[in-house]
Design an enzyme around this catalytic site. Structure first.
Site, PDB file in Angstrom:
ATOM      1  N   ASN A 133      18.118  10.955  93.985  1.00  0.00           N
ATOM      2  CA  ASN A 133      18.789  12.178  93.527  1.00  0.00           C
ATOM      3  C   ASN A 133      18.279  13.381  94.312  1.00  0.00           C
ATOM      4  O   ASN A 133      17.430  13.245  95.187  1.00  0.00           O
ATOM      5  CB  ASN A 133      18.584  12.361  92.022  1.00  0.00           C
ATOM      6  CG  ASN A 133      17.119  12.434  91.669  1.00  0.00           C
ATOM      7  OD1 ASN A 133      16.411  13.325  92.111  1.00  0.00           O
ATOM      8  ND2 ASN A 133      16.642  11.465  90.889  1.00  0.00           N
TER       9      ASN A 133
ATOM     10  N   ASP B  61      17.688   7.074  85.938  1.00  0.00           N
ATOM     11  CA  ASP B  61      17.917   6.480  84.616  1.00  0.00           C
ATOM     12  C   ASP B  61      18.243   4.988  84.731  1.00  0.00           C
ATOM     13  O   ASP B  61      18.006   4.227  83.803  1.00  0.00           O
ATOM     14  CB  ASP B  61      19.065   7.208  83.917  1.00  0.00           C
ATOM     15  CG  ASP B  61      18.672   8.617  83.513  1.00  0.00           C
ATOM     16  OD1 ASP B  61      17.495   8.799  83.146  1.00  0.00           O
ATOM     17  OD2 ASP B  61      19.519   9.525  83.585  1.00  0.00           O
TER      18      ASP B  61
ATOM     19  N   LYS C  20      19.495  -7.224 104.119  1.00  0.00           N
ATOM     20  CA  LYS C  20      20.418  -6.083 104.109  1.00  0.00           C
ATOM     21  C   LYS C  20      21.796  -6.523 103.593  1.00  0.00           C
ATOM     22  O   LYS C  20      22.319  -7.553 104.046  1.00  0.00           O
ATOM     23  CB  LYS C  20      20.537  -5.545 105.544  1.00  0.00           C
ATOM     24  CG  LYS C  20      21.334  -4.274 105.657  1.00  0.00           C
ATOM     25  CD  LYS C  20      21.397  -3.815 107.101  1.00  0.00           C
ATOM     26  CE  LYS C  20      22.508  -2.794 107.246  1.00  0.00           C
ATOM     27  NZ  LYS C  20      22.873  -2.562 108.630  1.00  0.00           N
TER      28      LYS C  20
ATOM     29  N   PRO D 116      12.549   2.268  82.358  1.00  0.00           N
ATOM     30  CA  PRO D 116      11.785   2.684  81.169  1.00  0.00           C
ATOM     31  C   PRO D 116      11.778   4.203  81.077  1.00  0.00           C
ATOM     32  O   PRO D 116      11.644   4.881  82.103  1.00  0.00           O
ATOM     33  CB  PRO D 116      10.370   2.150  81.433  1.00  0.00           C
ATOM     34  CG  PRO D 116      10.308   1.862  82.892  1.00  0.00           C
ATOM     35  CD  PRO D 116      11.709   1.606  83.368  1.00  0.00           C
ATOM     36  N   ASP D 117      11.927   4.756  79.870  1.00  0.00           N
ATOM     37  CA  ASP D 117      11.854   6.212  79.696  1.00  0.00           C
ATOM     38  C   ASP D 117      10.375   6.592  79.604  1.00  0.00           C
ATOM     39  O   ASP D 117       9.725   6.392  78.573  1.00  0.00           O
ATOM     40  CB  ASP D 117      12.626   6.658  78.444  1.00  0.00           C
ATOM     41  CG  ASP D 117      12.783   8.175  78.411  1.00  0.00           C
ATOM     42  OD1 ASP D 117      11.781   8.878  78.691  1.00  0.00           O
ATOM     43  OD2 ASP D 117      13.884   8.660  78.125  1.00  0.00           O
ATOM     44  N   ILE D 118       9.858   7.124  80.682  1.00  0.00           N
ATOM     45  CA  ILE D 118       8.424   7.413  80.787  1.00  0.00           C
ATOM     46  C   ILE D 118       8.017   8.471  79.753  1.00  0.00           C
ATOM     47  O   ILE D 118       7.036   8.313  79.022  1.00  0.00           O
ATOM     48  CB  ILE D 118       8.078   7.907  82.213  1.00  0.00           C
ATOM     49  CG1 ILE D 118       8.501   6.842  83.235  1.00  0.00           C
ATOM     50  CG2 ILE D 118       6.601   8.234  82.344  1.00  0.00           C
ATOM     51  CD1 ILE D 118       8.535   7.331  84.668  1.00  0.00           C
TER      52      ILE D 118
ATOM     53  N   PHE E 263      11.626  17.841  80.626  1.00  0.00           N
ATOM     54  CA  PHE E 263      12.618  18.718  81.261  1.00  0.00           C
ATOM     55  C   PHE E 263      14.004  18.167  80.957  1.00  0.00           C
ATOM     56  O   PHE E 263      14.165  16.961  80.732  1.00  0.00           O
ATOM     57  CB  PHE E 263      12.413  18.762  82.779  1.00  0.00           C
ATOM     58  CG  PHE E 263      11.423  19.815  83.200  1.00  0.00           C
ATOM     59  CD1 PHE E 263      11.848  21.019  83.715  1.00  0.00           C
ATOM     60  CD2 PHE E 263      10.059  19.606  83.049  1.00  0.00           C
ATOM     61  CE1 PHE E 263      10.949  22.002  84.089  1.00  0.00           C
ATOM     62  CE2 PHE E 263       9.145  20.574  83.416  1.00  0.00           C
ATOM     63  CZ  PHE E 263       9.595  21.780  83.941  1.00  0.00           C
TER      64      PHE E 263
ATOM     65  N   LYS F 108      17.174  16.058  72.846  1.00  0.00           N
ATOM     66  CA  LYS F 108      16.094  15.321  73.541  1.00  0.00           C
ATOM     67  C   LYS F 108      14.734  15.639  72.939  1.00  0.00           C
ATOM     68  O   LYS F 108      13.878  14.755  72.816  1.00  0.00           O
ATOM     69  CB  LYS F 108      16.078  15.697  75.032  1.00  0.00           C
ATOM     70  CG  LYS F 108      17.030  14.842  75.837  1.00  0.00           C
ATOM     71  CD  LYS F 108      17.084  15.271  77.272  1.00  0.00           C
ATOM     72  CE  LYS F 108      18.455  14.912  77.805  1.00  0.00           C
ATOM     73  NZ  LYS F 108      18.698  15.425  79.133  1.00  0.00           N
TER      74      LYS F 108
HETATM   75  O1  C5P Z   1      17.052  11.837  79.112  1.00  0.00           O
HETATM   76  P1  C5P Z   1      16.878  12.592  80.378  1.00  0.00           P
HETATM   77  O2  C5P Z   1      16.701  11.720  81.595  1.00  0.00           O
HETATM   78  O3  C5P Z   1      17.887  13.672  80.616  1.00  0.00           O
HETATM   79  O4  C5P Z   1      15.491  13.373  80.141  1.00  0.00           O
HETATM   80  C1  C5P Z   1      14.878  14.107  81.165  1.00  0.00           C
HETATM   81  C2  C5P Z   1      13.411  14.097  80.932  1.00  0.00           C
HETATM   82  O5  C5P Z   1      12.959  12.763  80.735  1.00  0.00           O
HETATM   83  C3  C5P Z   1      12.629  14.624  82.131  1.00  0.00           C
HETATM   84  O6  C5P Z   1      11.461  15.246  81.635  1.00  0.00           O
HETATM   85  C4  C5P Z   1      12.279  13.343  82.890  1.00  0.00           C
HETATM   86  O7  C5P Z   1      11.089  13.480  83.647  1.00  0.00           O
HETATM   87  C5  C5P Z   1      12.098  12.334  81.775  1.00  0.00           C
HETATM   88  N1  C5P Z   1      12.477  10.944  82.095  1.00  0.00           N
HETATM   89  C6  C5P Z   1      11.494   9.973  82.148  1.00  0.00           C
HETATM   90  N2  C5P Z   1      11.840   8.672  82.399  1.00  0.00           N
HETATM   91  C7  C5P Z   1      13.120   8.317  82.590  1.00  0.00           C
HETATM   92  C8  C5P Z   1      14.136   9.287  82.526  1.00  0.00           C
HETATM   93  C9  C5P Z   1      13.773  10.600  82.282  1.00  0.00           C
HETATM   94  O8  C5P Z   1      10.318  10.294  81.993  1.00  0.00           O
HETATM   95  N3  C5P Z   1      13.414   7.042  82.846  1.00  0.00           N
END
Ligand code: C5P
Length: 362
Positions: free
Chosen positions: A170, A239, A249, A265-267, A283, A297
């Protein structure tokens, strides 16, 4: 004072109005000893250059030392703050931006510039930050609430490999996360930065762990999260990532091709939901319904604070020098208007430090 400065105001006027001695000559044996610039550099706790012209910034970034100010810069070992002031076109010129970035890589802190109408009649970024705001910024950089605090910050984009040569990523530049790391370290916090691939230098006194993918960022965060007082998720984590990384390739095929993606994974949520979570700040970059998404959120991920910003607009957001933030916590909020990310980082950290201490004294 530089020679140019003395064309605007005479040293005598400056001395009379400020009540302080004014230095402006590099070598003036009658007034001071020949090594005056070295003793001045040693005497200072900080060096603040305000207003700093494009010429002064260019000289500092190239190590030229042909007058007292540029020589002082070269001789100084203390923290250096530069407050740019110039025409908007001069500020936006690629070479000025390169000079600024080079100085930032060397640990110099930029304050401003601000946007608005300029002495030349044009409008844009380049106005000097107001003196009161400069003082506030410097006090903020030495925020005692941050001293000694252990802070873990994620920054930059992630890269999700498709095959050995291609990846999904991104537009994140990492500037916000790096500015937060720099501001926190300057205030005496113990900063660990977990960074995706960016074109930025690691700020002074910051421990940086470089990663590529969201999965690697997750591993690095979890390996370093214990004992952290504050976690700030400033990274633009992918995401979704490809379900399979092809060993070879991917060859050109028919008119269309499908790639299966799976959630990463959502860190941020994982950190916020640890048994003993640090003060967790997220953020939210949104193209619409900023406030509603940010508040959702904040609650859904169990965060202490969220900083929301618009993306896909003409100014601010991804890869930009400046940004504006709407910060939400509990049932409160605060707007931080459009400003340089370095200034924004410092103001956001002040808010985080204040809330962190309030929460921990309850
Ligand atoms: O849910 P969203 O991706 O919009 O949330 C953004 C926030 O979540 C940011 O702080 C980003 O660093 C964190 N994030 C994360 N792991 C992910 C996706 C987003 O820590 N896989």
């Amino acid at each position: 004072m530089t020679d140019s400065a003395t064309q605007f105001v005479s040293p005598l006027t400056f001395q009379a109005l400020s009540g302080h001695p004014v230095h402006h000559e590099l070598l003036n044996a009658e007034v001071e000893n020949a090594m005056g610039h070295i003793s001045l550099a040693r005497w200072a706790d900080i060096l603040l250059i305000a207003p700093a012209t494009a010429n002064c910034i260019a000289k500092c970034s190239h190590g030229l030392a042909d007058d007292l100010l540029s020589t002082l810069y070269l001789a100084a070992n203390c923290p250096v703050y530069i407050v740019p002031a110039m025409n908007q076109a001069m500020w936006n010129k690629a070479v000025t931006q390169e000079n600024i970035q080079k100085l930032q890589r060397h640990g110099v802190v930029m304050i401003g510039p601000e946007a608005g109408s300029q002495a030349c009649g044009e409008t844009g970024f380049g106005r000097m930050t107001e003196p009161e705001a400069i003082v506030d910024a410097i006090i903020g950089y030495s925020n005692p609430l941050l001293a000694g605090l252990k802070i873990l910050i994620t920054a930059g984009p992630t890269r999700e490999a498709l095959d050995p040569v291609r990846y999904i990523t991104n537009r994140s530049s990492g500037k916000m996360g790096y500015a937060l790391a720099q501001a926190a370290a300057l205030a005496g916090a113990e900063v660990t930065l977990i960074s995706g691939p960016v074109q930025l230098a690691v700020p002074d006194k910051v421990l940086c762990i470089q990663i590529e993918s969201a999965a690697q960022m997750y591993e690095a965060v979890m390996a370093n999260i214990s004992n952290q007082a504050v976690f700030i998720g400033a990274a633009a984590v992918a995401d979704y990532s490809p379900m399979q990384v092809q060993a070879g390739k991917i060859k050109k095929q028919g008119a269309q091709i499908a790639i299966n993606l799976q959630k990463t994974p959502d860190i941020l949520a994982s950190v916020a939901n640890l048994p003993h979570p640090p003060f967790t700040v997220g953020f939210a970059a949104e193209t619409h319904d900023l406030e509603a998404y940010a508040k959702h959120k904040l609650a859904a991920k169990n965060l202490d604070m969220i900083a929301a910003n618009w993306v896909g607009q003409a100014e601010g957001g991804f890869d930009s020098h400046e940004n504006a933030l709407q910060v939400f916590w509990q049932d409160q909020q605060k707007s931080l208007p459009m400003m340089a990310k370095t200034d924004l980082a410092q103001q956001l950290l002040a808010l985080i430090a204040q809330r962190f201490h309030e929460k921990n004294t309850i």
